[in-house]
Write an enzyme that holds these catalytic residues in place. Structure first.
Site, short mmCIF file in Angstrom:
data_model
loop_
_atom_site.label_atom_id
_atom_site.label_comp_id
_atom_site.label_asym_id
_atom_site.label_seq_id
_atom_site.Cartn_x
_atom_site.Cartn_y
_atom_site.Cartn_z
N GLY A 46 0.79 -1.18 0.13
CA GLY A 46 -0.04 0.11 -0.02
C GLY A 46 0.66 1.30 0.04
O GLY A 46 1.92 1.19 0.32
N GLN A 51 2.88 9.86 1.30
CA GLN A 51 4.39 9.25 1.53
C GLN A 51 5.14 9.77 0.23
O GLN A 51 6.33 9.68 0.42
CB GLN A 51 4.01 7.75 1.58
CG GLN A 51 3.66 7.22 2.78
CD GLN A 51 3.44 5.90 2.73
OE1 GLN A 51 2.62 5.40 2.20
NE2 GLN A 51 4.32 5.11 3.17
N CYS A 91 5.88 -0.34 7.23
CA CYS A 91 5.47 0.74 6.27
C CYS A 91 6.71 1.26 5.53
O CYS A 91 7.67 1.26 5.97
CB CYS A 91 5.15 1.77 7.26
SG CYS A 91 4.82 3.47 6.46
N LEU A 92 6.46 1.58 4.09
CA LEU A 92 7.44 2.02 3.13
C LEU A 92 8.32 3.16 3.66
O LEU A 92 9.38 3.24 3.70
CB LEU A 92 6.98 2.16 1.88
CG LEU A 92 6.46 0.82 1.28
CD1 LEU A 92 5.91 1.18 -0.02
CD2 LEU A 92 7.66 -0.15 1.23
N HIS A 133 -4.48 1.55 7.55
CA HIS A 133 -3.10 2.26 7.69
C HIS A 133 -2.79 3.29 6.72
O HIS A 133 -2.25 4.36 7.02
CB HIS A 133 -2.07 0.92 7.26
CG HIS A 133 -0.39 1.35 7.33
ND1 HIS A 133 0.38 0.82 8.06
CD2 HIS A 133 0.18 1.97 6.42
CE1 HIS A 133 1.52 1.29 7.86
NE2 HIS A 133 1.38 2.07 6.96
N GLU A 134 -3.37 2.97 5.46
CA GLU A 134 -3.02 4.07 4.40
C GLU A 134 -3.88 5.22 4.69
O GLU A 134 -3.07 6.30 4.30
CB GLU A 134 -3.20 3.39 2.95
CG GLU A 134 -2.32 2.30 2.36
CD GLU A 134 -0.87 2.34 2.73
OE1 GLU A 134 -0.46 3.63 2.67
OE2 GLU A 134 -0.25 1.51 3.16
N HIS A 137 -2.09 7.65 6.86
CA HIS A 137 -1.20 8.62 6.27
C HIS A 137 -1.83 9.83 5.91
O HIS A 137 -1.28 10.82 6.14
CB HIS A 137 -0.58 8.15 5.04
CG HIS A 137 0.41 6.88 5.30
ND1 HIS A 137 1.58 7.32 6.39
CD2 HIS A 137 0.70 5.80 5.29
CE1 HIS A 137 2.35 6.42 6.38
NE2 HIS A 137 1.80 5.17 6.01
NI NI Z 1 2.50 3.29 5.64
#
Ligand code: NI
Length: 167
Positions: A46, A51, A91-92, A133-134, A137
């Protein structure tokens, strides 16, 4: 298509609040394609526009093993949720850190797709966790902020150290 640069925690820009997308147009679709490519190449399941330093309410998700089930959510809203799920998340923007977070087990999301059509989706399991989660953000929240202050301090120190080492 292009691979976009992913902001790394604790970058302040990860805390910006994304604005609603007013019109889904070619610029939006180009961003969505680039976000998808960035997510797949990372690789991740995701990615939120926040991000990649674009503060608009757009997320892309693909939890399939075959990486061919891309889901695009523009202006997503959770209109129903139930149950509790505890899942280890990564998370990236927070590489190498995996921690368990409480989420709703089942959600109903309403959003707009890349063609501007409104849809509603029922999700559970990993997909539900990933969407939540996304979406966090988009309101400037990174998953580690659900952890204890002590753990957060440790994670920030670890990531800052790693950043110094790679520069
Ligand atoms: Ni994330």
């Amino acid at each position: 298509m292009a691979i976009l640069k992913i902001l790394q925690y604790p970058d302040e820009r990860l805390h910006k609040i994304a604005k609603a997308v007013v019109r889904v147009d070619e610029t939006t679709r180009k961003l969505v394609r680039n976000m998808a490519e960035t997510m797949y190449s990372a690789p991740g399941v995701g990615l939120a526009a926040t991000q990649v330093d674009v503060h608009e309410r757009i997320i892309v998700v693909d939890v399939s093993e075959t990486h061919d089930q891309l889901k695009v959510f523009i202006n997503p809203e959770i209109i129903a949720s139930s149950g509790v799920s505890q899942c280890e998340e990564g998370c990236l923007s927070v590489p190498g850190i995996y921690e368990t977070v409480n989420r709703a087990e089942r959600i109903t999301v309403r959003a707009v797709n890349e063609n501007g059509a409104t849809f509603t989706l029922n999700a559970e399991g990993l997909l539900a966790v990933c969407i939540q989660h996304e979406m966090d953000h988009l309101i400037g929240r990174v998953f580690v902020e659900y952890l204890s202050p002590l753990k957060q301090t440790r994670i920030r120190a670890k990531l800052k150290k790693r950043l110094r080492e790679t520069m």
